[in-house]
Scaffold this active site. Structure first.
Site, short mmCIF file in Angstrom:
data_model
loop_
_atom_site.label_atom_id
_atom_site.label_comp_id
_atom_site.label_asym_id
_atom_site.label_seq_id
_atom_site.Cartn_x
_atom_site.Cartn_y
_atom_site.Cartn_z
N PRO A 32 0.82 -1.22 0.00
CA PRO A 32 0.00 0.00 0.00
C PRO A 32 0.85 1.27 0.00
O PRO A 32 2.05 1.22 0.31
CB PRO A 32 -0.80 -0.11 1.31
CG PRO A 32 -0.42 -1.37 1.94
CD PRO A 32 0.68 -2.02 1.21
N GLY A 42 2.63 4.76 1.01
CA GLY A 42 3.14 5.37 2.24
C GLY A 42 3.74 4.40 3.24
O GLY A 42 3.90 4.73 4.41
N GLY A 91 6.80 3.11 3.09
CA GLY A 91 8.25 3.25 3.22
C GLY A 91 9.06 2.63 2.09
O GLY A 91 10.26 2.39 2.26
N HIS A 98 -27.90 9.24 14.12
CA HIS A 98 -27.15 8.38 13.19
C HIS A 98 -25.85 7.89 13.85
O HIS A 98 -25.57 6.69 13.88
CB HIS A 98 -26.84 9.20 11.92
CG HIS A 98 -26.11 8.45 10.86
ND1 HIS A 98 -26.71 8.05 9.68
CD2 HIS A 98 -24.83 8.03 10.77
CE1 HIS A 98 -25.83 7.42 8.94
NE2 HIS A 98 -24.67 7.39 9.57
N GLU A 99 -25.10 8.82 14.41
CA GLU A 99 -23.82 8.44 15.05
C GLU A 99 -24.06 7.60 16.30
O GLU A 99 -23.32 6.65 16.58
CB GLU A 99 -22.97 9.68 15.39
CG GLU A 99 -22.57 10.54 14.20
CD GLU A 99 -21.92 9.77 13.06
OE1 GLU A 99 -21.26 8.74 13.31
OE2 GLU A 99 -22.08 10.19 11.90
N HIS A 126 -24.54 4.02 15.22
CA HIS A 126 -23.26 3.33 14.97
C HIS A 126 -22.62 2.93 16.30
O HIS A 126 -22.15 1.80 16.47
CB HIS A 126 -22.27 4.26 14.27
CG HIS A 126 -22.53 4.49 12.82
ND1 HIS A 126 -22.74 3.49 11.92
CD2 HIS A 126 -22.56 5.65 12.09
CE1 HIS A 126 -22.91 4.00 10.71
NE2 HIS A 126 -22.82 5.31 10.79
N ASP A 137 -21.46 4.81 4.31
CA ASP A 137 -21.64 3.55 5.07
C ASP A 137 -22.09 2.44 4.14
O ASP A 137 -21.61 1.30 4.22
CB ASP A 137 -22.71 3.73 6.16
CG ASP A 137 -22.35 4.81 7.16
OD1 ASP A 137 -21.16 5.05 7.35
OD2 ASP A 137 -23.29 5.41 7.73
P1 ATP Z 1 4.12 5.39 -2.28
O1 ATP Z 1 3.74 3.98 -2.56
O2 ATP Z 1 2.91 6.29 -2.12
O3 ATP Z 1 5.16 5.96 -3.21
P2 ATP Z 1 6.09 4.73 -0.28
O4 ATP Z 1 5.77 3.36 0.16
O5 ATP Z 1 7.20 4.91 -1.25
O6 ATP Z 1 4.76 5.45 -0.80
P3 ATP Z 1 7.59 6.52 1.33
O7 ATP Z 1 7.56 7.65 0.37
O8 ATP Z 1 8.84 5.75 1.45
O9 ATP Z 1 6.36 5.57 1.04
O10 ATP Z 1 7.19 7.02 2.79
C1 ATP Z 1 6.69 8.33 3.03
C2 ATP Z 1 7.20 8.82 4.35
O11 ATP Z 1 6.63 8.06 5.41
C3 ATP Z 1 8.69 8.68 4.54
O12 ATP Z 1 9.38 9.76 4.01
C4 ATP Z 1 8.84 8.59 6.03
O13 ATP Z 1 8.81 9.88 6.61
C5 ATP Z 1 7.56 7.89 6.46
N1 ATP Z 1 7.78 6.43 6.66
C6 ATP Z 1 7.14 5.44 6.01
N2 ATP Z 1 7.55 4.25 6.46
C7 ATP Z 1 8.46 4.48 7.41
C8 ATP Z 1 9.26 3.65 8.24
N3 ATP Z 1 9.19 2.32 8.19
N4 ATP Z 1 10.11 4.24 9.11
C9 ATP Z 1 10.20 5.59 9.18
N5 ATP Z 1 9.48 6.42 8.43
C10 ATP Z 1 8.62 5.89 7.56
#
Ligand code: ATP
Length: 522
Positions: A133, A135, A137, A351-352, A355, A426
């Site tokens: 997914p 973000g 890393g 509503h809330e 839930h 929802d």
């Molecule tokens: P995308 O798929 O959207 O390109 P990605 O998987 O390449 O995302 P990154 O760009 O490497 O994600 O991560 C974004 C930011 O999230 C990093 O610059 C860092 O600040 C933080 N981050 C994500 N994972 C980690 C981790 N394991 N340790 C430390 N920081 C992290």
């Protein structure tokens, strides 16, 4: 264009001036006769040089300006052309992901000590593919590999190679690899590799195929002495062309998923390392409340918390700042001075409350907060998180999730005898879970089969019938639960209207007062 015009004007001035000099040489009756021979030669040579330069400029092809312009623009913009550098990121900056780091150790050792492996006849792993997914890393890991090996890091994104003109993408790939080989050891990182590497078919276009073919050629073309490793990243491994994944190309596939509770703690520690925290801040607790968050979201929370603390003129970041930051990431920005009608507020409160009470009775997730303060697009929300990371869910748990999702609509129907547009999100989520139960998990009377997306259309009636069956029975169940606990619903909704926000503890108190306990403790 401007440069060409300037050269042209200078050349003309040079030619006119040189002509006068020649004239004055023979007729000796102008003021130019005083110019000495060495100056004359200098002027003639300069004019000649300007003329040749102008003619050369003029000879450049003019018929494909769009391609040339984009090419030039991309060259200036593209970090892999001009800005490649050795990143100062190491594995210490990557929190959690221990198994991924371990897997990458071998590649790092290979780059750091190529001769050790070459003397054994081993070839350097050429391509590594990170998938998972957004973000999580992936980019950070690729940078850390470059940092650990002191290699050049050439970043590019798949979309940079997608062009209208045939051959442009392929040329960019060639240039990128040439640069990497020249500056080896280097790490080429291609983010969103699916933009160029998705599966080819009869309809795929010529430009894209050429770009992918060039990438395959380059991957095959490394010789043993090039310490170049290509790292690709994608959110959709299933879209990639088989040819790209075969041994010798991107043959190491590493999943980089959302962090578990331990990794969330580590990531939060990395991102709060240089921030002043109040003693009340317990990173472990924040990790518990951020189930399902990616590393990027956690980094964002740490940053948001710091910004909120500054805004409130605090000297240190406290727990409340983190809680606001989590809420902001989960539910969006708080709407200032919302113009919600009293009647609408009443509907949202019920509503809330619907839930929340069904969620609590069925014991689905821990409820942290119920709010009718509009945030983002939502007029109200229930902030909840599971008490532990879960990797497997039973059929009953999935059905309970659907019941909680439908409970808002059920409450509206019971209290107001009419429904509003407020339940659209929802319904979308509930239908998605029901569809997965039918098509993915074999949890319907269709049986133990997995139905791929392309066959959903063909079996639409059957699937639709099963989804409706699940949704309708869950809705009935929600209606029953709310009717049976209507007095609790009234209390929760009234308190919400009065205070706008209820905490999990306040909800517990109402339940205790009514001597109501959860019926489901699985
Ligand atoms: P995308 O798929 O959207 O390109 P990605 O998987 O390449 O995302 P990154 O760009 O490497 O994600 O991560 C974004 C930011 O999230 C990093 O610059 C860092 O600040 C933080 N981050 C994500 N994972 C980690 C981790 N394991 N340790 C430390 N920081 C992290």
């Amino acid at each position: 264009m401007l440069k060409k015009k300037i050269i042209f004007i200078l050349s003309i001035i040079g030619v006119v001036f040189s002509s006068f000099l020649v004239y004055s040489q023979y007729f000796q009756n102008t003021s130019l006769t005083s110019v000495n021979i060495s100056d004359r030669i200098l002027i003639w040579i300069t004019t000649l040089f300007l003329l040749i330069y102008y003619l050369k400029l003029d000879n450049k092809p003019q018929l494909v300006p769009a391609t040339m312009n984009t090419e030039k623009k991309k060259k200036d913009e593209s970090p892999n052309e001009n800005n490649q550098k050795k990143p100062d990121v190491s594995f210490n900056d990557v929190a959690g992901l221990e198994e991924v780091k371990e897997e990458l150790q071998e590649t790092i050792d290979f780059i750091n000590h190529p001769h050790k492996y070459m003397s054994m006849g081993a070839k350097i792993p050429k391509g590594i593919l990170f998938y998972g997914p957004p973000g999580t890393g992936k980019t950070l890991l690729a940078k850390a590999v470059a940092g650990e090996t002191n290699s050049n890091f050439l970043y590019s994104s798949g979309s940079e190679f997608v062009e209208k003109y045939v051959g442009v993408g392929a040329k960019r790939i060639r240039t990128l690899f040439e640069k990497a080989k020249k500056d080896a050891p280097s790490i080429i990182f291609i983010d969103e590799i699916d933009a160029i590497g998705s599966r080819r078919n009869a309809e795929s276009n010529n430009e894209k195929d050429q770009t992918l073919n060039q990438l395959l050629v380059e991957l095959d073309g490394f010789n043993r002495s090039n310490t170049v490793v290509v790292i690709g990243a994608t959110n959709r491994l299933d879209l990639l062309d088989e040819a790209l994944l075969r041994p010798g190309r991107f043959d190491r596939h590493i999943r980089v998923g959302n962090p578990n509770i331990r990794s969330r703690e580590e990531i939060l520690k990395v991102h709060t390392k240089n921030k002043p925290l109040e003693d009340s801040v317990n990173v472990d607790d924040i990790a518990k409340k951020t189930h399902g968050f990616s590393g990027a979201q956690l980094a964002n929370i740490a940053n948001e918390a710091a910004i909120i603390a500054v805004r409130n003129q605090k000297r240190k970041i406290d727990l409340q700042d983190f809680e606001f930051a989590i809420e902001r990431v989960v539910a969006g920005l708080e709407v200032k001075n919302p113009s919600v009608l009293l009647k609408e507020k009443n509907i949202v409160a019920n509503h809330e409350a619907g839930h929340a009470i069904v969620g609590k009775i069925l014991n689905v997730d821990m409820i942290q907060k119920i709010s009718i303060v509009p945030r983002g697009e939502a007029l109200g929300y229930v902030l909840k998180f599971p008490d532990e990371d879960r990797y497997l869910l039973t059929k009953e748990e999935l059905l309970n999730k659907i019941k909680v999702l439908l409970a808002g609509k059920a409450a509206e129907e019971i209290i107001f005898k009419e429904v509003t547009t407020g339940a659209s999100n929802d319904l979308e989520k509930a239908t998605e879970i029901a569809k997965e139960m039918v098509c993915k998990y074999g949890m319907s009377s269709i049986g133990n089969i997995s139905i791929k997306e392309q066959y959903v259309k063909v079996n639409f009636n059957k699937i639709d019938k099963e989804i409706k069956k699940i949704i309708n029975s869950c809705f009935e169940e929600s209606v029953k639960l709310i009717k049976d606990n209507r007095t609790i619903l009234n209390d929760v909704a009234n308190l919400l209207l009065e205070k706008e926000v209820l905490t999990g503890n306040e909800l517990d108190e109402i339940f205790n007062r009514h001597k109501r306990t959860p019926i489901n403790t699985t």
